[in-house]
Design an enzyme around this catalytic site. Sequence first.
Site, PDB file in Angstrom:
ATOM      1  N   LYS A  95     -51.161  12.415 -10.343  1.00  0.00           N
ATOM      2  CA  LYS A  95     -52.093  12.941  -9.342  1.00  0.00           C
ATOM      3  C   LYS A  95     -53.340  12.072  -9.181  1.00  0.00           C
ATOM      4  O   LYS A  95     -53.636  11.200  -9.997  1.00  0.00           O
ATOM      5  CB  LYS A  95     -52.435  14.394  -9.656  1.00  0.00           C
ATOM      6  N   ARG A 134     -44.977  19.972 -15.495  1.00  0.00           N
ATOM      7  CA  ARG A 134     -44.242  19.630 -14.263  1.00  0.00           C
ATOM      8  C   ARG A 134     -44.473  18.149 -13.975  1.00  0.00           C
ATOM      9  O   ARG A 134     -45.592  17.750 -13.656  1.00  0.00           O
ATOM     10  CB  ARG A 134     -44.768  20.513 -13.127  1.00  0.00           C
TER      11      ARG A 134
END
Length: 308
Positions: A230, A264
């Site tokens: 991210k 995740r």
Amino acid sequence: MTGTPGNPAPGWRLGRQTLDLSVPRVMGILNLTPDSFFDGGRHDRPAAAADHARRLVAEGADLVDIGAESTRPGSAPVGAAAETARLMPVLERLAGQLPVPISVDTCRAAVARRALETGATAVNDVSAGADPAMFPLVARTGAGLVLMHMRGQPATMQDNPTYHDVVAEIGAFLAARLEAARAAGIAAGQIVLDPGIGFGKTTAHNLAIIAGAGSFRAAGRPVLIGASRKGFIGQLDGAPADGRLGGTIAAVLAAWHAGAVIFRVHDVAAVRQALLVARAIAAADSPRDGGNRRLPPHQAPAAKERQG
Ligand code: HH2
């Protein structure tokens, strides 16, 4: 050895199965989208997407999360029909074929219903039940449910997000959504909580969330962290999404130490290995056994292999 420092390690109910959370778990990401920030466009043909799901499992994924709509900052919703059309051919190929549970990453109850009918056993809802039909569906089916915190909507969520106390505010939100889900008839054991890395958060917020990951365990429910590749990693060292594996692993291990238990990620093999080694080190970290503690049986072959 418990899988997570300080975690009471409950299981996660997904339909008729229960995922044991006494050890950390890796959720492999499969995005069937043209525009996801990392794997967009890589799996947009159903056969290739199904192959990638099998690859994630071969690399050690404990479950596979399949999404058909990007929620990256600035993304626009695609609509239920397009989402369903992307998902179904892949789910049909995988139904009954994968040895691990499948979750569907959607905010729409209509999409989740089709996915649950076609073999998925959990719903990963980044809106934490904004669709009023979502909680009744999950209650009726007994599916697993991820409740995630998001500030605003993907299109605008990164426009100067502000919090007074980011960890406390997200914790209160997740506790309230957990209560709402339970009031709708969903058992606590079906629920996992996720503070939503990158969803209406600055880099400083994301770092505080990872450092405080264990504090989101409302009612003892497990915490899932989705930090994979991210933007906050890129903010820290300028790397593009395909150069953020090291930062992803650092975030996963820090979150595990802080009390999260499901991760995740796009890079299942590397993260699984990092967690395996971190757990082995944690197990050896005893001043009284002189470093002679034996590895649990399921870790021994891998440890032996790497000595040679
Ligand atoms: N992050 C993304 C999507 N779904 N679900 C949960 N529970 N937690 C997360 O942190 C999370 C999520 C965004 O990442 P990705 O799927 O890789 O990208 P995109 O939204 O662009 O498809």
